[in-house]
Design a protein around this motif. Structure first.
Motif, mmCIF file in Angstrom:
data_model
loop_
_atom_site.group_PDB
_atom_site.id
_atom_site.type_symbol
_atom_site.label_atom_id
_atom_site.label_comp_id
_atom_site.label_asym_id
_atom_site.label_seq_id
_atom_site.Cartn_x
_atom_site.Cartn_y
_atom_site.Cartn_z
ATOM 1 N N PRO A 38 0.585 -17.854 5.544
ATOM 2 C CA PRO A 38 -0.151 -16.738 5.146
ATOM 3 C C PRO A 38 -1.655 -17.001 4.408
ATOM 4 C CG PRO A 38 1.904 -16.480 4.109
ATOM 5 C CD PRO A 38 1.915 -17.607 4.688
ATOM 6 N N ILE A 39 -1.339 -17.803 3.466
ATOM 7 C CA ILE A 39 -2.682 -18.023 2.809
ATOM 8 C C ILE A 39 -3.839 -18.757 3.599
ATOM 9 C CG2 ILE A 39 -3.706 -19.202 0.616
ATOM 10 C CD1 ILE A 39 -1.058 -18.900 -0.560
ATOM 11 N N PRO A 96 -3.457 -7.475 9.868
ATOM 12 C CA PRO A 96 -3.085 -7.860 8.875
ATOM 13 C C PRO A 96 -1.903 -8.802 8.644
ATOM 14 C CG PRO A 96 -2.020 -5.778 9.357
ATOM 15 C CD PRO A 96 -2.939 -6.111 10.473
ATOM 16 N N ILE A 97 -2.115 -9.754 7.776
ATOM 17 C CA ILE A 97 -1.211 -10.931 7.475
ATOM 18 C C ILE A 97 0.262 -10.382 6.763
ATOM 19 C CG2 ILE A 97 -1.098 -13.200 6.165
ATOM 20 C CD1 ILE A 97 -4.229 -13.044 6.703
ATOM 21 N N ARG A 98 1.278 -11.013 7.336
ATOM 22 C CA ARG A 98 2.325 -10.776 6.779
ATOM 23 C C ARG A 98 2.891 -12.056 5.886
ATOM 24 N NH1 ARG A 98 4.549 -6.500 8.658
ATOM 25 N NH2 ARG A 98 6.358 -6.905 7.873
ATOM 26 N N GLU A 155 2.085 -10.489 -2.516
ATOM 27 C CA GLU A 155 1.005 -10.761 -3.372
ATOM 28 C C GLU A 155 -0.068 -11.164 -1.998
ATOM 29 O OE1 GLU A 155 3.631 -12.338 -4.367
ATOM 30 O OE2 GLU A 155 3.811 -12.309 -6.604
ATOM 31 N N VAL A 156 0.479 -12.103 -1.265
ATOM 32 C CA VAL A 156 -0.553 -12.347 -0.129
ATOM 33 C C VAL A 156 -0.883 -11.186 0.966
ATOM 34 C CG1 VAL A 156 -0.880 -13.616 1.818
ATOM 35 C CG2 VAL A 156 -0.021 -14.505 -0.248
ATOM 36 N N GLU A 157 0.255 -10.390 0.831
ATOM 37 C CA GLU A 157 0.219 -9.102 1.946
ATOM 38 C C GLU A 157 -0.908 -8.038 1.076
ATOM 39 O OE1 GLU A 157 3.692 -7.426 2.848
ATOM 40 O OE2 GLU A 157 4.227 -8.909 4.363
#
Lengths: 587, 328
Positions: A317-318, A338-340, A344-346
């Motif tokens: 995801p990063i 949007p990234i899953r 934190e990354v979300e």
């Protein structure tokens, strides 16, 4: 080196996670492996020693008890013979027979005189010739030491016809009750050696190790390779075991290292010697180390796979986020998914997307505003040289010339000239309030000429010194005044009145145009406010244009306010910021 | 997206599965014995019974244990059953033996065995019979010629260097017996006062041996000794001598040491016997077989030695184990 590190992208999260975790795992595994190996190897060695000791102890115990049993039988036989006073040889043999029958391992019992004549035997067998029994060790020992029971080495029993059997002979002198009193005799009990042989043969020390037995002086009692030793194919170093009664030592030859363990049977002085091969113990160690080695490899492989998976899961995801940022960096503001991933990354992705959306919104807004501004400016530019207005004015002038009103012509033309001069104002958009008021005054003069004094006007100033020097946009008032004349006053029966006011209120500049014209119905007022309403004639620059220009230039808090009441008139207020022009601009 | 995840998971699952399998397969031999992994040496002899071949087997077993090999023992029920032995050679090769150690009944068995082992590049060693073939890694056995000489020398000693003697073999022409006979015959000219009055091969039949012995004594009343070239013949002659009361008059020198020969030896009917060392034969056979299969050089001819046994030394402790190899 640096290049190599660059190639594998050392700073990548995935790489960092994988390598650091692998390193930690390998170190821990190595540590545990070394510890385990040390412990296992030590235990294996100790076990080997202990095992050998225990096996030898067992052999010793078994032999001891076997020999004790045999000794008891010998004593029993001796007792029987002693009590059988006056019995004939046949009767005695019969008695002994019962003992032999109870024990299969007793080969024979025999009584000899001191010169070797057979007195009695059981089972009754024929004595062979050429036995040389008086020369045999068991016979000689019995004669030499009449009180102690002697055990012979295993040998072939050659006394009686039948099979040749391997026996251990027990012998001692006894006293027989004969007709002439007691006579000394030799009692022989031959025990089958098979029992002892089996017992020793069954003992194994590892795959190659074995047990052997020697007597006091080093003769072999039992050895699994006795025949090979006799024919000279094998050799057993018996000198060291001879010197020791107990304990163990390591014997090294050029080929092999052997652990020798010794125990002694006290009764006979026989020594039980265990031989185990060190390479078998070492093999155990090797097996352990091999096991640990494979375990290590296995764990590392598993850990590598798991870490590869995990780090990919964490860093993906990063990476995606990075990629979408890169896209934005390159100017692509299009909406992306949007990234899953981890929380934190979300969150990061969500915020980023919000930010991008806002930027996108702002950009659209700027584009819109720019477009609007350009459009308004174009309109203003158009108004500056409005041909319709010019035509009307010039028509009026012609009419005035026709009527001989030269004074009015001069006024009109002068005003028109001034109007255009301010209107052009060297291409500037921003002018002083003074110029703007001047402009609108000339405009009013011209219109007043045209409408034959149909209305009056006045310009009221407050804080005159300051407000005149404030900056304003060009052509703000003209469209408002134009509306007031065309829509408010033109169709009015009474004389019209236009009042222009300029002043400072609450730190802002207020320019106000009020008339006593027809006014607007609430519907029309609302339309005008919303910007739908536009006059057919006039400059073509509407109220909306004025509003837009103010807002685009000074911001939302400035602009127009319109109040109108039918039959009462209209008041239009223009709010602009209080910005004082520089000295040189005023000139 | 979903199918890709499933695919990835199944790949990881497969990897773990393979790793676990690998792990168990490499750790499994630690618990299982390594008995199955041991290589096998095949020992094919001439007969299942008899102390001689049992002793060969005993020696072979000792070597097999020492060198950590499996020993497969093959033998026909009757001696000289060449066709059965040939089957056993084939059987031994089919059983996947690493090396073949064979005591062939005849030339044909040996040739067949050499042919079969050459096809599969299996080392072959020959026991008891000396032949000549380069394919054979090693011949391990008794020097039969020397045996014959020893028998003759002992006989000469027993009859105090003069008198008539007879030589008796079996009618079955056997290479070993021939060599023994040659040993006797070659030494004969040296002893001018010793006269060989008979040299015959007769069937292995007690009745016929008895008749031949009686005939011999009738023809040659001065006969001092009989050299029997194998144990069975010696036993037959000894029996006849005992029955006809000539036990002290005619000396008998025998070959090998079955129990009957030993009985007659102790009784004094047979004066001496020349024994072989079957235990050494079996032991060295397997030892050199192992070394040959390891690619080591082995001696092409190994003489396991012989020993002259008479009534005097038969119960000496070092001879007891040779004469009575089994603890009964």
């Amino acid at each position: 080196m640096k290049r190599l590190l660059a190639v594998i992208k050392v700073k990548r999260i995935q790489f960092i996670i994988t390598t650091s975790f692998t390193l930690v795992t390998v170190l821990v595994m190595l540590f545990v492996g070394v510890m385990l190996y040390g412990k296992f190897a030590q235990t294996a060695e100790q076990n080997a020693y202990l095992h050998t000791q225990q096996i030898l102890e067992q052999v010793k115990y078994n032999l001891d008890s076997y020999l004790n049993g045999m000794t008891q039988i010998f004593e029993l036989v001796d007792d029987k013979i002693r009590r059988s006073k006056g019995l004939t040889a046949d009767k005695l043999s019969e008695q002994l027979e019962t003992i032999v029958e109870t024990r299969k391992d007793i080969v024979s019992i025999a009584v000899f005189t001191r010169d070797g004549t057979l007195l009695a035997t059981t089972p009754s067998k024929v004595l062979r010739s050429n036995t040389r029994l008086t020369e045999q060790s068991w016979f000689q020992k019995a004669i030499e030491d009449p009180t102690n029971l002697s055990f012979s080495l295993p040998h072939i029993q050659n006394l009686f016809k039948g099979e040749y059997t391997w026996v251990v002979s027990m012998s001692r002198e006894i006293l027989l009750h004969g007709p002439d009193g007691e006579i000394p005799a030799v009692l022989l009990v031959d025990v089958n050696f098979k029992e002892i042989d089996d017992l020793c043969q069954r003992v194994g020390l590892g795959k190659k190790g074995y047990v052997y037995i020697i007597d006091l002086v080093g003769n072999i009692v039992y050895h699994p390779q006795q025949q090979l030793i006799y024919v000279g194919l094998k050799n057993e170093n018996r000198s060291l075991p001879l010197k020791h009664s107990y304990g163990s030592y390591v014997e090294e030859t050029q080929d092999e290292t052997r652990l020798i363990t010794i125990k002694t049977i006290d009764q006979l002085g026989w020594k039980i010697i265990g031989v185990s091969y060190m390479d078998e113990i070492v093999t155990t160690k090797k097996e352990i180390s091999r096991f640990i080695f494979w375990l290590l490899i296995f764990v590392i492989v598993i850990v590598l796979f798991v870490l590869h998976y995990l780090s990919a899961k964490i860093s993906r995801p990063i990476k995606l986020l990075e990629r979408s940022m890169e896209k934005v960096e390159q100017g692509d503001f299009s909406e992306s998914e949007p990234i899953r991933g981890s929380h934190e990354v979300e969150q990061l992705s969500l915020r980023f997307h919000l930010m991008v959306a806002k930027v996108r919104e702002l950009m659209h807004q700027i584009i819109r505003e720019q477009e609007a501004k350009r459009k308004s400016e174009l309109e203003v530019l158009q108004a500056q040289i409005n041909p319709h207005f010019l035509y009307n004015t010039l028509n009026s002038v012609v009419r005035m010339v026709g009527n001989g009103k030269n004074e009015d012509v001069i006024t009109t033309i002068t005003s028109l000239s001034k109007l255009f001069r301010i209107s052009l104002s060297r291409g500037k958009n921003i002018i002083t309030v003074r110029e703007e008021l001047e402009h609108v005054r000339h405009y009013l003069i011209i219109q007043k000429m045209r409408y034959k004094q149909k209305f009056e006007y006045e310009i009221v100033l407050e804080d005159e010194d300051e407000v005149l020097n404030c900056l304003t946009l060009k052509l703000l008032l003209q469209p408002i005044v134009e509306n007031a004349i065309y829509h408010g006053i033109e169709h009015l029966a009474d004389p019209g009145r236009i009042r222009i006011y300029a002043g400072l209120i609450d730190g802002k500049v207020l320019l106000q145009v009020s008339d006593n014209g027809l006014g607007m119905s609430p519907d029309v007022l609302a339309q005008v406010k919303a910007g739908y309403y536009k006059s057919e004639e006039g400059s073509g620059v509407g109220i909306q244009n004025v509003q837009e220009r103010i807002r685009l230039t000074f911001g939302e808090e400035y602009g127009l306010e319109i109040a109108s009441e039918q039959e009462e008139g209209t008041v239009v207020r223009v709010w602009i910021p209080r910005q004082v022009a520089e000295e040189r601009d005023r000139l | 997206m979903r199918t890709a995840a499933v695919k990835r998971f199944s790949v990881y699952g497969l990897v773990v599965l393979v790793a676990v399998t690998l792990f168990y397969s490499c750790s499994a031999p630690l618990t299982d014995g390594e008995v199955d992994k041991k290589k096998t040496v095949a020992l094919i002899v001439r007969m299942k019974h008899g102390d001689y071949w049992r002793t060969v087997k005993l020696g072979a077993e000792m070597a097999a244990k020492e060198y950590e090999r499996n020993l497969n023992f093959y033998a026909p029920d009757y001696e000289e059953d060449a066709s059965k032995q040939m089957e056993l050679v084939q059987q031994a090769i089919a059983d996947g033996s690493e090396t073949i150690v064979v005591a062939p009944s005849d030339e044909q068995v040996l040739r067949e065995a050499i042919k079969l082992t050459r096809e599969r590049a299996i080392p072959i060693l020959v026991l008891d019979t000396v032949g000549k073939d380069s394919a054979v890694k090693s011949y391990i056995g008794t020097d039969n010629y020397d045996m014959g000489m020893k028998a003759f020398e002992k006989m000469v000693y027993l009859i105090e260097k003069k008198g008539q003697i007879a030589l008796l073999g079996t009618d079955r022409v056997k290479a070993n017996a021939k060599r023994r006979e040659q040993g006797v015959l070659d030494l004969l000219p040296r002893e001018t006062q010793v006269e060989l009055v008979a040299n015959e091969n007769i069937p292995l039949d007690k009745k016929q041996i008895g008749e031949w012995t009686r005939e011999l004594i009738r023809k040659h009343p001065q006969l001092k000794g009989v050299i029997a070239l194998d144990a069975s013949t010696a036993i037959g002659v000894a029996e006849e001598m005992e029955n006809s009361g000539l036990r002290d008059k005619v000396k008998i020198v025998a070959i090998d040491s079955p129990p009957e020969v030993l009985e007659y030896l102790q009784e004094g009917i047979i004066s001496a016997t020349i024994i072989q060392k079957p235990l050494s034969m079996g032991y060295l056979g397997v030892k050199y077989a192992v070394e040959a299969s390891n690619g080591e050089a082995v001696p092409s001819l190994v003489d396991t030695g012989t020993k002259v046994i008479d009534r005097e030394n038969m119960f000496w402790s070092e001879n007891q184990k040779l004469l009575f190899p089994f603890v009964k």
